[in-house]
Design an enzyme around this catalytic site. Structure first.
Site, PDB file in Angstrom:
ATOM      1  N   SER A 120       0.859  -1.182   0.000  1.00 16.88           N
ATOM      2  CA  SER A 120       0.000   0.000   0.000  1.00 16.88           C
ATOM      3  C   SER A 120       0.893   1.228   0.000  1.00 16.88           C
ATOM      4  O   SER A 120       2.053   1.160   0.438  1.00 16.88           O
ATOM      5  CB  SER A 120      -0.883   0.006   1.257  1.00 16.88           C
ATOM      6  N   TYR A 127      -2.216   0.667  10.604  1.00 18.40           N
ATOM      7  CA  TYR A 127      -2.177  -0.054   9.329  1.00 18.40           C
ATOM      8  C   TYR A 127      -0.824   0.134   8.656  1.00 18.40           C
ATOM      9  O   TYR A 127      -0.240  -0.814   8.111  1.00 18.40           O
ATOM     10  CB  TYR A 127      -3.302   0.475   8.455  1.00 18.40           C
TER      11      TYR A 127
END
Length: 236
Positions: A138, A152
């Site tokens: 990501s 995250y």
């Protein structure tokens, strides 16, 4: 560019979103695909192509699941050319709000499971002389965009490092690993995180085309990271 005919890819989180689109793209390009799913049900788009589709019950939190999956895929196809570690979770908490269980859950699915999958398939990947590993990381593994994405990001920074570590480990055996780092993608996860309209997010089918391209590159065109974004940022 490699010919996909006869090549086999394992794809985790293949029941929906990015994983589903990667599986479909590879299947249409001539790959055989082994689909890791919590509930293994043949997708509609695979109908009529069952000879090139293998379904496997797979839970990224099950520490023995990767060994069983690799064994079953090798029994079905006899080889493994690529892994696409796509299964992932996000718990949108700051590093102060999150407790140890939250952090461990994201590390377990986003980092530990892909590492185990690569380990389980390592001999098969090396045997091809051009094994490929895609870690769906990501842009949250490249920068911390907000406080709520902080926990995250811990796991996704580690996922990017995992891709680099795999690349270092397998380079002489022809294994190439890439951390694919998208921003917002038009999936169910993104819908809960941004108000940006879905048609202005990166489309999962476009990300699937990126993955297919990376898998097709020769050993001499190794790509360590591939950043994809739907909006302007200073570096991405």
């Amino acid at each position: 560019m490699r010919s996909p005919q006869g090549s086999v890819a394992l794809i985790s989180g293949a029941s929906r979103g990015i994983g589903q689109h990667v599986a479909l793209e590879l299947l249409e390009q001539g790959w055989s695909v082994s689909l890791g799913m919590r509930q293994p049900v043949l997708p509609d788009w695979a109908a009529g192509r069952e000879e090139r589709v293998h379904l496997m019950a797979y839970d990224a939190e099950d520490a023995g699941g990767e060994q069983r999956w690799v064994k079953a895929a090798l029994s079905r196809f006899g080889r493994i050319d690529a892994l696409v570690a796509n299964a992932g979770i996000m718990i949108p908490k700051t590093v102060i709000e999150a407790d140890d269980d939250d952090i461990e859950a994201m590390m377990a699915v986003n980092v530990k499971a892909p590492r185990r999958l690569a380990k389980a398939a390592w001999a098969a990947l090396c045997a091809t002389g051009r094994g490929r590993v895609i870690i769906l990381a990501s842009l949250s593994g490249k920068r911390v965009k907000s406080a709520g994405a902080g926990s995250y990001s811990l796991s996704k920074f580690a996922a990017v490092a995992l891709a680099h570590a795999i690349r270092q480990t397998g380079f002489e055996q022809g294994v190439r690993a890439t951390a694919v780092c998208p921003g917002f993608v038009a999936t169910d996860m993104a819908a809960t995180l941004t108000d940006r309209p879905a048609d202005r997010l990166t489309q999962p089918e476009d990300l699937a085309r990126v993955v297919a391209m990376l898998l097709a590159l020769p050993n001499e065109a190794s790509v360590a990271e591939f950043a994809v974004n739907c909006q302007l940022e200073e570096f991405f």
